[in-house]
Design a protein around this motif. Sequence first.
Motif, PDB file in Angstrom:
ATOM      1  N   SER A 115      39.929  36.327  39.599  1.00 37.54           N
ATOM      2  CA  SER A 115      38.979  35.220  39.629  1.00 37.54           C
ATOM      3  C   SER A 115      37.573  35.701  39.292  1.00 37.54           C
ATOM      4  N   ASP A 116      37.144  36.805  39.910  1.00 41.26           N
ATOM      5  CA  ASP A 116      35.798  37.349  39.649  1.00 41.26           C
ATOM      6  C   ASP A 116      35.657  37.804  38.203  1.00 41.26           C
ATOM      7  N   HIS A 140      35.453  34.851  35.787  1.00 46.50           N
ATOM      8  CA  HIS A 140      34.158  34.190  35.882  1.00 46.50           C
ATOM      9  C   HIS A 140      33.080  35.002  35.169  1.00 46.50           C
ATOM     10  N   ARG A 154      33.537  34.950  31.259  1.00 43.81           N
ATOM     11  CA  ARG A 154      33.396  33.651  30.596  1.00 43.81           C
ATOM     12  C   ARG A 154      31.957  33.395  30.146  1.00 43.81           C
ATOM     13  N   THR A 155      30.974  33.818  30.952  1.00 48.90           N
ATOM     14  CA  THR A 155      29.568  33.541  30.629  1.00 48.90           C
ATOM     15  C   THR A 155      29.122  34.232  29.337  1.00 48.90           C
ATOM     16  N   GLN A 198      39.491  30.435  31.493  1.00 53.82           N
ATOM     17  CA  GLN A 198      39.452  29.262  32.349  1.00 53.82           C
ATOM     18  C   GLN A 198      40.813  29.023  33.005  1.00 53.82           C
ATOM     19  N   LEU A 243      41.209  31.505  35.729  1.00 50.05           N
ATOM     20  CA  LEU A 243      40.363  31.117  36.854  1.00 50.05           C
ATOM     21  C   LEU A 243      41.023  30.004  37.656  1.00 50.05           C
TER      22      LEU A 243
END
Length: 206
Positions: free
Chosen positions: A1-2, A5, A8-9, A51, A54
Amino acid sequence: SDVSHELRTPLTLVQGYLQSTLRRSGNLSAPQKEGLEIAADEADRTIRLLQDLLDLARADGGHLRFKVASEPLHQVVGEILEMSQSDRIQAHLQPVQAKCDRHRLKQVLINLIDNSGDSKPVKVDVKQSGNMACIEVKDHGCGIPLTDLNKIFEPFYRVDEDRCRATGGTGLGLSIVKTLVEGMDGSVKVHSKLGEGSVFTVCLPM
């Protein structure tokens, strides 16, 4: 998850620069433009993969949130298909009310349509079956072998690529479909014949 995230940015930033450059592509040669388009498509695919990862991580941790409400399912599906702007989709949408999350249902339909491949027609039906509202997505692809039918909803599982890329590009699309549908108290099943295609049926409470 981390990790999903954090990655993705910067990838979204890269994709933004690529799209911006393509919009001002008047001074680019054909090979340069083609290279940027490939890079932009791959960036977009990777962002969607992150995504999906995530969402799966959130679901495993019980943190995937749903905004379920009573909706006119035929209208919601119609809006999603109209947004897809694909001329290969044939739709027959019976008026029926269902409990669903509009945003999550959009993810489900996009994944099912993407899973069907890019060239052959896809038929989408909305109808009532008992006390459930059902969406059928039928393709005319190569079908899924019987031995794979019970495994295609597992993360990263793919049908033998020498016979058919029946589970899409990342191996996560159908796992996401199952996770999201079950999160809306629904169910998803598949019926398939080799050489004829597959029918995915999503059923939601009315």
